[in-house]
Design an enzyme around this catalytic site. Structure first.
Site, PDB file in Angstrom:
ATOM      1  N   ARG A   1      47.784   0.470  32.951  1.00 14.66           N
ATOM      2  CA  ARG A   1      47.906  -0.482  34.065  1.00 14.66           C
ATOM      3  C   ARG A   1      48.788  -1.659  33.672  1.00 14.66           C
ATOM      4  O   ARG A   1      49.410  -2.293  34.514  1.00 14.66           O
ATOM      5  CB  ARG A   1      46.530  -1.036  34.453  1.00 14.66           C
ATOM      6  CG  ARG A   1      45.600  -0.033  35.114  1.00 14.66           C
ATOM      7  CD  ARG A   1      44.459  -0.776  35.794  1.00 14.66           C
ATOM      8  NE  ARG A   1      43.312   0.074  36.082  1.00 14.66           N
ATOM      9  CZ  ARG A   1      43.217   0.874  37.138  1.00 14.66           C
ATOM     10  NH1 ARG A   1      44.211   0.955  37.988  1.00 14.66           N
ATOM     11  NH2 ARG A   1      42.134   1.603  37.334  1.00 14.66           N
TER      12      ARG A   1
ATOM     13  N   ASP B   1      47.003   3.639  36.761  1.00 16.70           N
ATOM     14  CA  ASP B   1      46.416   4.032  35.477  1.00 16.70           C
ATOM     15  C   ASP B   1      46.309   5.535  35.290  1.00 16.70           C
ATOM     16  O   ASP B   1      46.439   6.308  36.242  1.00 16.70           O
ATOM     17  CB  ASP B   1      44.996   3.460  35.358  1.00 16.70           C
ATOM     18  CG  ASP B   1      43.998   4.220  36.236  1.00 16.70           C
ATOM     19  OD1 ASP B   1      44.309   4.451  37.420  1.00 16.70           O
ATOM     20  OD2 ASP B   1      42.929   4.591  35.728  1.00 16.70           O
TER      21      ASP B   1
ATOM     22  N   PHE C   1      52.973  12.293  38.846  1.00 16.26           N
ATOM     23  CA  PHE C   1      51.893  11.358  38.559  1.00 16.26           C
ATOM     24  C   PHE C   1      52.453  10.137  37.838  1.00 16.26           C
ATOM     25  O   PHE C   1      53.065  10.240  36.792  1.00 16.26           O
ATOM     26  CB  PHE C   1      50.794  12.008  37.721  1.00 16.26           C
ATOM     27  CG  PHE C   1      49.574  11.138  37.650  1.00 16.26           C
ATOM     28  CD1 PHE C   1      48.690  11.082  38.720  1.00 16.26           C
ATOM     29  CD2 PHE C   1      49.336  10.336  36.545  1.00 16.26           C
ATOM     30  CE1 PHE C   1      47.583  10.248  38.683  1.00 16.26           C
ATOM     31  CE2 PHE C   1      48.230   9.508  36.503  1.00 16.26           C
ATOM     32  CZ  PHE C   1      47.360   9.458  37.572  1.00 16.26           C
TER      33      PHE C   1
ATOM     34  N   ASP D   1      48.650   0.009  46.064  1.00 16.37           N
ATOM     35  CA  ASP D   1      49.627   0.338  45.034  1.00 16.37           C
ATOM     36  C   ASP D   1      50.494   1.514  45.481  1.00 16.37           C
ATOM     37  O   ASP D   1      51.721   1.445  45.464  1.00 16.37           O
ATOM     38  CB  ASP D   1      48.942   0.636  43.689  1.00 16.37           C
ATOM     39  CG  ASP D   1      47.772   1.615  43.820  1.00 16.37           C
ATOM     40  OD1 ASP D   1      47.498   2.111  44.935  1.00 16.37           O
ATOM     41  OD2 ASP D   1      47.124   1.898  42.789  1.00 16.37           O
TER      42      ASP D   1
ATOM     43  N   ASP E   1      49.343   8.284  48.771  1.00 16.11           N
ATOM     44  CA  ASP E   1      49.557   9.647  48.284  1.00 16.11           C
ATOM     45  C   ASP E   1      49.191  10.620  49.421  1.00 16.11           C
ATOM     46  O   ASP E   1      50.002  10.843  50.322  1.00 16.11           O
ATOM     47  CB  ASP E   1      48.665   9.799  47.044  1.00 16.11           C
ATOM     48  CG  ASP E   1      48.857  11.078  46.284  1.00 16.11           C
ATOM     49  OD1 ASP E   1      49.986  11.556  46.205  1.00 16.11           O
ATOM     50  OD2 ASP E   1      47.870  11.600  45.749  1.00 16.11           O
TER      51      ASP E   1
ATOM     52  N   LYS F   1      41.553  -0.738  41.633  1.00 13.51           N
ATOM     53  CA  LYS F   1      42.119  -1.760  40.785  1.00 13.51           C
ATOM     54  C   LYS F   1      43.636  -1.748  40.834  1.00 13.51           C
ATOM     55  O   LYS F   1      44.293  -2.681  40.419  1.00 13.51           O
ATOM     56  CB  LYS F   1      41.661  -1.534  39.328  1.00 13.51           C
ATOM     57  CG  LYS F   1      40.162  -1.558  39.141  1.00 13.51           C
ATOM     58  CD  LYS F   1      39.850  -1.208  37.661  1.00 13.51           C
ATOM     59  CE  LYS F   1      38.368  -0.984  37.492  1.00 13.51           C
ATOM     60  NZ  LYS F   1      38.090  -0.414  36.144  1.00 13.51           N
ATOM     61  N   GLY F   2      44.185  -0.648  41.318  1.00  3.97           N
ATOM     62  CA  GLY F   2      45.617  -0.401  41.183  1.00  3.97           C
ATOM     63  C   GLY F   2      46.518  -1.452  41.798  1.00  3.97           C
ATOM     64  O   GLY F   2      47.609  -1.711  41.295  1.00  3.97           O
TER      65      GLY F   2
HETATM   66  P1  5GP Z   1      45.411   8.833  48.583  1.00  5.36           P
HETATM   67  O1  5GP Z   1      44.085   8.600  49.237  1.00  5.36           O
HETATM   68  O2  5GP Z   1      46.580   8.341  49.387  1.00  5.36           O
HETATM   69  O3  5GP Z   1      45.567  10.276  48.171  1.00  5.36           O
HETATM   70  O4  5GP Z   1      45.365   8.091  47.197  1.00  5.36           O
HETATM   71  C1  5GP Z   1      45.629   6.748  47.034  1.00  5.36           C
HETATM   72  C2  5GP Z   1      45.152   6.289  45.685  1.00  5.36           C
HETATM   73  O5  5GP Z   1      45.245   7.324  44.709  1.00  5.36           O
HETATM   74  C3  5GP Z   1      46.031   5.175  45.157  1.00  5.36           C
HETATM   75  O6  5GP Z   1      45.578   3.913  45.602  1.00  5.36           O
HETATM   76  C4  5GP Z   1      45.913   5.357  43.663  1.00  5.36           C
HETATM   77  O7  5GP Z   1      44.768   4.689  43.187  1.00  5.36           O
HETATM   78  C5  5GP Z   1      45.730   6.849  43.489  1.00  5.36           C
HETATM   79  N1  5GP Z   1      47.021   7.515  43.181  1.00  5.36           N
HETATM   80  C6  5GP Z   1      47.794   8.227  44.010  1.00  5.36           C
HETATM   81  N2  5GP Z   1      48.903   8.668  43.381  1.00  5.36           N
HETATM   82  C7  5GP Z   1      48.818   8.205  42.120  1.00  5.36           C
HETATM   83  C8  5GP Z   1      49.673   8.320  40.959  1.00  5.36           C
HETATM   84  O8  5GP Z   1      50.756   8.919  40.944  1.00  5.36           O
HETATM   85  N3  5GP Z   1      49.236   7.682  39.834  1.00  5.36           N
HETATM   86  C9  5GP Z   1      48.064   6.997  39.776  1.00  5.36           C
HETATM   87  N4  5GP Z   1      47.754   6.425  38.616  1.00  5.36           N
HETATM   88  N5  5GP Z   1      47.244   6.870  40.841  1.00  5.36           N
HETATM   89  C10 5GP Z   1      47.622   7.475  41.996  1.00  5.36           C
END
Ligand code: 5GP
Length: 189
Positions: A173, A167, A160, A108, A111, A51-52
């Site tokens: 959000r 969220d 974070f 969004d 990470d 949803k981000g």
């Molecule tokens: P990845 O697969 O790159 O580790 O994670 C990507 C997803 O993790 C993003 O689309 C998001 O939904 C979530 N995410 C990563 N970092 C953050 C953060 O700092 N805050 C939040 N709320 N979600 C995050």
């Protein structure tokens, strides 16, 4: 400020005006890259990752003066925890074929890169004319796999983040800015 935003102490990291400037800049780059490549018959397909990315996607498509179409995917990422599970699963798939289409994945935040790596490989297998990535935020310090972000808004530190679509257990959000949740005792704004 609405009261429920105060249930955890927040520090603004990227304010509304800066977000608007980043959106304009990315939209400008996308517009000049796809000018002449897309049209009314074959609009640029912007795939938001729910949803981000919904907030970012709705803002950026309105800043791109080219024909665009929207679709969405939902993949598993974080549950109630603030650390990555590393597990990627499709919870909701695209509504139509992307074969022969110019596609941009809209995220969004990137990470570890695991979600994006999976999506890129998976969608590339469906035969799009081109596949690029637009992410509002990038946390390079957390990367576990190498991924290319064609249109990247801002690099952010390993904290974070919440707000502007991001969220914490479905809260925050709707914040119009990106914020860090402070630990107890730290200063708030
Ligand atoms: P990845 O697969 O790159 O580790 O994670 C990507 C997803 O993790 C993003 O689309 C998001 O939904 C979530 N995410 C990563 N970092 C953050 C953060 O700092 N805050 C939040 N709320 N979600 C995050």
């Amino acid at each position: 400020m609405r009261d429920y935003w105060r249930s955890e102490p927040l520090r603004c990291l990227i304010g509304r005006e800066e977000i608007a400037a980043v959106v304009e800049e990315l939209a400008g780059r996308i517009s000049s890259d796809y000018q002449g490549e897309v049209g009314i018959e074959e609009p640029l397909l912007m795939v938001g990752i729910l949803k981000g990315a919904a907030t970012f996607l709705s803002d950026i498509v309105r800043a791109i003066p080219l024909p665009t179409a929207l679709d969405f995917m939902a993949v598993s990422s974080y549950g109630a925890s603030t650390t990555s599970s590393g597990v990627v699963r499709i919870l909701h798939d695209l509504g139509s074929s992307i074969e022969g289409r110019h596609v941009i994945i809209v995220e969004d935040i990137v990470d570890t890169g695991l979600t994006l790596q999976y999506l890129q490989q998976h969608l590339a297998g469906r035969g799009p004319a081109s596949l690029r990535v637009c992410a509002l935020l990038d946390k390079p310090d957390r990367r576990e796999v190498e991924v290319e972000i064609d249109y990247c808004g801002r690099q952010v530190p390993d904290e974070f983040l919440v707000g502007y679509g991001l969220d914490l257990d479905e809260r925050y959000r709707d914040l119009p800015f990106v914020a860090v949740i402070e630990s107890e005792g730290e200063e708030t704004t």
